[in-house]
Design a protein around this motif. Structure first.
Motif, PDB file in Angstrom:
ATOM      1  N   ILE A   1       0.831  -1.207   0.000  1.00  0.00           N
ATOM      2  CA  ILE A   1       0.000   0.000   0.000  1.00  0.00           C
ATOM      3  C   ILE A   1       0.861   1.251   0.000  1.00  0.00           C
ATOM      4  CG2 ILE A   1      -1.629   1.347   1.373  1.00  0.00           C
ATOM      5  CD1 ILE A   1      -2.939  -1.249   2.227  1.00  0.00           C
ATOM      6  N   LEU A   2       1.917   1.271   0.830  1.00  0.00           N
ATOM      7  CA  LEU A   2       2.785   2.443   0.870  1.00  0.00           C
ATOM      8  C   LEU A   2       3.522   2.630  -0.457  1.00  0.00           C
ATOM      9  CD1 LEU A   2       3.968   4.795   2.411  1.00  0.00           C
ATOM     10  CD2 LEU A   2       5.671   3.254   3.393  1.00  0.00           C
ATOM     11  N   MET A   3       3.965   1.546  -1.071  1.00  0.00           N
ATOM     12  CA  MET A   3       4.635   1.642  -2.368  1.00  0.00           C
ATOM     13  C   MET A   3       3.683   2.174  -3.432  1.00  0.00           C
ATOM     14  SD  MET A   3       6.877  -1.882  -2.400  1.00  0.00           S
ATOM     15  CE  MET A   3       7.517  -1.551  -4.036  1.00  0.00           C
ATOM     16  N   GLU A   4       2.450   1.684  -3.428  1.00  0.00           N
ATOM     17  CA  GLU A   4       1.491   2.142  -4.431  1.00  0.00           C
ATOM     18  C   GLU A   4       1.127   3.609  -4.227  1.00  0.00           C
ATOM     19  OE1 GLU A   4      -2.778   0.784  -6.376  1.00  0.00           O
ATOM     20  OE2 GLU A   4      -2.100  -0.103  -4.487  1.00  0.00           O
ATOM     21  N   ASN A   5       0.925   4.011  -2.973  1.00  0.00           N
ATOM     22  CA  ASN A   5       0.597   5.418  -2.714  1.00  0.00           C
ATOM     23  C   ASN A   5       1.747   6.336  -3.101  1.00  0.00           C
ATOM     24  OD1 ASN A   5      -1.945   4.783  -1.704  1.00  0.00           O
ATOM     25  ND2 ASN A   5      -1.232   4.606   0.409  1.00  0.00           N
ATOM     26  N   THR A   6       2.967   5.911  -2.818  1.00  0.00           N
ATOM     27  CA  THR A   6       4.128   6.718  -3.210  1.00  0.00           C
ATOM     28  C   THR A   6       4.213   6.833  -4.719  1.00  0.00           C
ATOM     29  OG1 THR A   6       5.302   5.934  -1.232  1.00  0.00           O
ATOM     30  CG2 THR A   6       6.622   6.962  -2.967  1.00  0.00           C
ATOM     31  N   ARG A   7       3.966   5.739  -5.416  1.00  0.00           N
ATOM     32  CA  ARG A   7       4.015   5.754  -6.886  1.00  0.00           C
ATOM     33  C   ARG A   7       2.944   6.679  -7.457  1.00  0.00           C
ATOM     34  NH1 ARG A   7       1.217   3.019 -10.559  1.00  0.00           N
ATOM     35  NH2 ARG A   7       0.286   1.683  -8.963  1.00  0.00           N
ATOM     36  N   LEU A   8       1.746   6.627  -6.894  1.00  0.00           N
ATOM     37  CA  LEU A   8       0.668   7.478  -7.388  1.00  0.00           C
ATOM     38  C   LEU A   8       0.939   8.951  -7.101  1.00  0.00           C
ATOM     39  CD1 LEU A   8      -2.444   5.313  -6.389  1.00  0.00           C
ATOM     40  CD2 LEU A   8      -1.396   5.566  -8.643  1.00  0.00           C
ATOM     41  N   LEU A   9       1.500   9.238  -5.929  1.00  0.00           N
ATOM     42  CA  LEU A   9       1.852  10.626  -5.615  1.00  0.00           C
ATOM     43  C   LEU A   9       2.959  11.129  -6.538  1.00  0.00           C
ATOM     44  CD1 LEU A   9       1.787  10.544  -1.702  1.00  0.00           C
ATOM     45  CD2 LEU A   9       0.187  11.736  -3.211  1.00  0.00           C
ATOM     46  N   HIS A  10       3.904  10.259  -6.852  1.00  0.00           N
ATOM     47  CA  HIS A  10       4.969  10.621  -7.784  1.00  0.00           C
ATOM     48  C   HIS A  10       4.385  10.954  -9.158  1.00  0.00           C
ATOM     49  CE1 HIS A  10       8.456  10.060 -10.464  1.00  0.00           C
ATOM     50  NE2 HIS A  10       9.198  10.364  -9.410  1.00  0.00           N
ATOM     51  N   ALA A  11       3.410  10.158  -9.603  1.00  0.00           N
ATOM     52  CA  ALA A  11       2.765  10.417 -10.894  1.00  0.00           C
ATOM     53  C   ALA A  11       1.999  11.736 -10.870  1.00  0.00           C
ATOM     54  CB  ALA A  11       1.826   9.267 -11.240  1.00  0.00           C
ATOM     55  N   GLU A  12       1.330  12.044  -9.759  1.00  0.00           N
ATOM     56  CA  GLU A  12       0.590  13.299  -9.670  1.00  0.00           C
ATOM     57  C   GLU A  12       1.528  14.503  -9.701  1.00  0.00           C
ATOM     58  OE1 GLU A  12      -1.960  13.283  -6.310  1.00  0.00           O
ATOM     59  OE2 GLU A  12      -3.208  11.631  -7.032  1.00  0.00           O
ATOM     60  N   LEU A  13       2.671  14.384  -9.048  1.00  0.00           N
ATOM     61  CA  LEU A  13       3.631  15.482  -9.071  1.00  0.00           C
ATOM     62  C   LEU A  13       4.210  15.676 -10.475  1.00  0.00           C
ATOM     63  CD1 LEU A  13       5.574  15.031  -5.702  1.00  0.00           C
ATOM     64  CD2 LEU A  13       3.919  16.804  -6.304  1.00  0.00           C
ATOM     65  N   CYS A  14       4.441  14.579 -11.190  1.00  0.00           N
ATOM     66  CA  CYS A  14       4.921  14.697 -12.573  1.00  0.00           C
ATOM     67  C   CYS A  14       3.865  15.341 -13.463  1.00  0.00           C
ATOM     68  CB  CYS A  14       5.310  13.318 -13.116  1.00  0.00           C
ATOM     69  SG  CYS A  14       6.781  12.596 -12.346  1.00  0.00           S
ATOM     70  N   ASP A  15       2.596  15.009 -13.231  1.00  0.00           N
ATOM     71  CA  ASP A  15       1.520  15.670 -13.974  1.00  0.00           C
ATOM     72  C   ASP A  15       1.456  17.160 -13.631  1.00  0.00           C
ATOM     73  OD1 ASP A  15       0.796  13.320 -15.207  1.00  0.00           O
ATOM     74  OD2 ASP A  15      -0.737  12.807 -13.726  1.00  0.00           O
ATOM     75  N   LEU A  16       1.763  17.480 -12.377  1.00  0.00           N
ATOM     76  CA  LEU A  16       1.777  18.889 -11.978  1.00  0.00           C
ATOM     77  C   LEU A  16       2.866  19.652 -12.712  1.00  0.00           C
ATOM     78  CD1 LEU A  16       0.364  20.849 -10.029  1.00  0.00           C
ATOM     79  CD2 LEU A  16       2.125  20.308  -8.342  1.00  0.00           C
ATOM     80  N   LEU A  17       4.008  19.001 -12.946  1.00  0.00           N
ATOM     81  CA  LEU A  17       5.073  19.642 -13.716  1.00  0.00           C
ATOM     82  C   LEU A  17       4.657  19.843 -15.173  1.00  0.00           C
ATOM     83  CD1 LEU A  17       8.300  17.894 -12.368  1.00  0.00           C
ATOM     84  CD2 LEU A  17       7.418  20.154 -11.817  1.00  0.00           C
ATOM     85  N   LYS A  18       3.885  18.898 -15.727  1.00  0.00           N
ATOM     86  CA  LYS A  18       3.367  19.083 -17.081  1.00  0.00           C
ATOM     87  C   LYS A  18       2.453  20.303 -17.146  1.00  0.00           C
ATOM     88  CE  LYS A  18       3.349  14.125 -18.176  1.00  0.00           C
ATOM     89  NZ  LYS A  18       2.494  12.973 -18.554  1.00  0.00           N
ATOM     90  N   MET A  19       1.576  20.419 -16.148  1.00  0.00           N
ATOM     91  CA  MET A  19       0.679  21.573 -16.104  1.00  0.00           C
ATOM     92  C   MET A  19       1.471  22.868 -15.951  1.00  0.00           C
ATOM     93  SD  MET A  19      -2.294  19.983 -13.623  1.00  0.00           S
ATOM     94  CE  MET A  19      -3.137  21.555 -13.549  1.00  0.00           C
ATOM     95  N   PHE A  20       2.554  22.813 -15.193  1.00  0.00           N
ATOM     96  CA  PHE A  20       3.408  23.988 -15.037  1.00  0.00           C
ATOM     97  C   PHE A  20       4.006  24.413 -16.375  1.00  0.00           C
ATOM     98  CE2 PHE A  20       7.686  25.706 -14.490  1.00  0.00           C
ATOM     99  CZ  PHE A  20       7.437  26.804 -13.678  1.00  0.00           C
ATOM    100  N   THR A  21       4.476  23.429 -17.153  1.00  0.00           N
ATOM    101  CA  THR A  21       5.049  23.736 -18.462  1.00  0.00           C
ATOM    102  C   THR A  21       3.996  24.331 -19.395  1.00  0.00           C
ATOM    103  OG1 THR A  21       6.693  21.978 -18.230  1.00  0.00           O
ATOM    104  CG2 THR A  21       6.251  22.772 -20.450  1.00  0.00           C
ATOM    105  N   LEU A  22       2.784  23.784 -19.354  1.00  0.00           N
ATOM    106  CA  LEU A  22       1.723  24.315 -20.205  1.00  0.00           C
ATOM    107  C   LEU A  22       1.305  25.715 -19.782  1.00  0.00           C
ATOM    108  CD1 LEU A  22      -0.550  21.130 -20.567  1.00  0.00           C
ATOM    109  CD2 LEU A  22       1.002  22.098 -22.268  1.00  0.00           C
TER     110      LEU A  22
END
Length: 211
Positions: free
Chosen positions: A48-69
């Protein structure tokens, strides 16, 4: 306006950097070999902790995409105008030495003003580049943790999480913060040194997990 742009950008980038740092610290809380302990960690808690960390990592990467846009056009304009100001400042300073006249004090004042503008542009540009480079470093730092595990001896669920995380980081590696897609913002803009997590680190596309 330059101060407003730089301060707002650095404030946002600093917040994203702290969040990636928090994810790395959270991952360090896991057992060393991802082996369950009966009195501390269970198999389900690790997954569960590994999956939550992975999902949070993906959300932060999406946030960087939004920042670039959202900020891409402004970043491109800021870099272009700052570079032009730097060139103009150098031109004025060099041209003043070729001109002879009685207004020596005026020339000195003008040179100091142009040099201050040049120093300000360099400071602002390097601040943004440095913050972005710190984020890229923390974003890819997770690779150094994932490569330590021998997935052949791990449980199937944990092994699946590691493989999914590595594939996710490989995809996110290509999503760099850029100036509206014209160029990526990183230390390669000012130096030919290519950052890696360690001296033997390869691109995430070439990662091979220990078997």
């Amino acid at each position: 306006m330059d101060y407003v742009v730089v301060i707002s950008l650095c404030f946002f980038l600093q917040n994203v950097y702290v969040r990636f740092q928090t994810l790395n610290d959270l991952w360090k809380c896991l057992p060393a070999d991802l082996v369950p302990f009966s009195d501390q960690w269970t198999h389900i808690e690790i997954v569960i902790l590994m999956e939550n960390t992975r999902l949070l990592h993906a959300e932060l990467c999406d946030l960087l995409k939004m920042f670039t846009l959202g900020y891409g056009t402004m970043l491109l304009s800021f870099f272009i105008f700052s570079f032009n100001n730097m060139l103009f400042s150098v031109y004025v300073v060099l041209n003043s030495y070729e001109l002879s006249g009685s207004n020596a004090n005026t020339n000195v004042f003008k040179n100091m003003l142009m040099l201050s503008i040049y120093a300000q542009c360099v400071t602002f540009l390097m601040s943004i580049i440095t913050f972005v480079s710190f984020i890229n470093k923390k974003r890819l730092e997770m690779i150094s943790y994932l490569r330590l595990y021998r997935i052949s001896i791990l449980h199937l669920d944990i092994k699946r999480q590691i493989k999914m995380f590595m594939n996710q980081i490989s995809v996110c590696y290509s999503d760099q913060i850029s100036a509206f897609g014209f160029f990526d913002i990183n230390l390669n803009l000012v130096t030919s040194w290519n950052y890696n997590i360690d001296t033997n680190e390869r691109s995430p596309y070439d990662i091979e997990t220990k078997q």
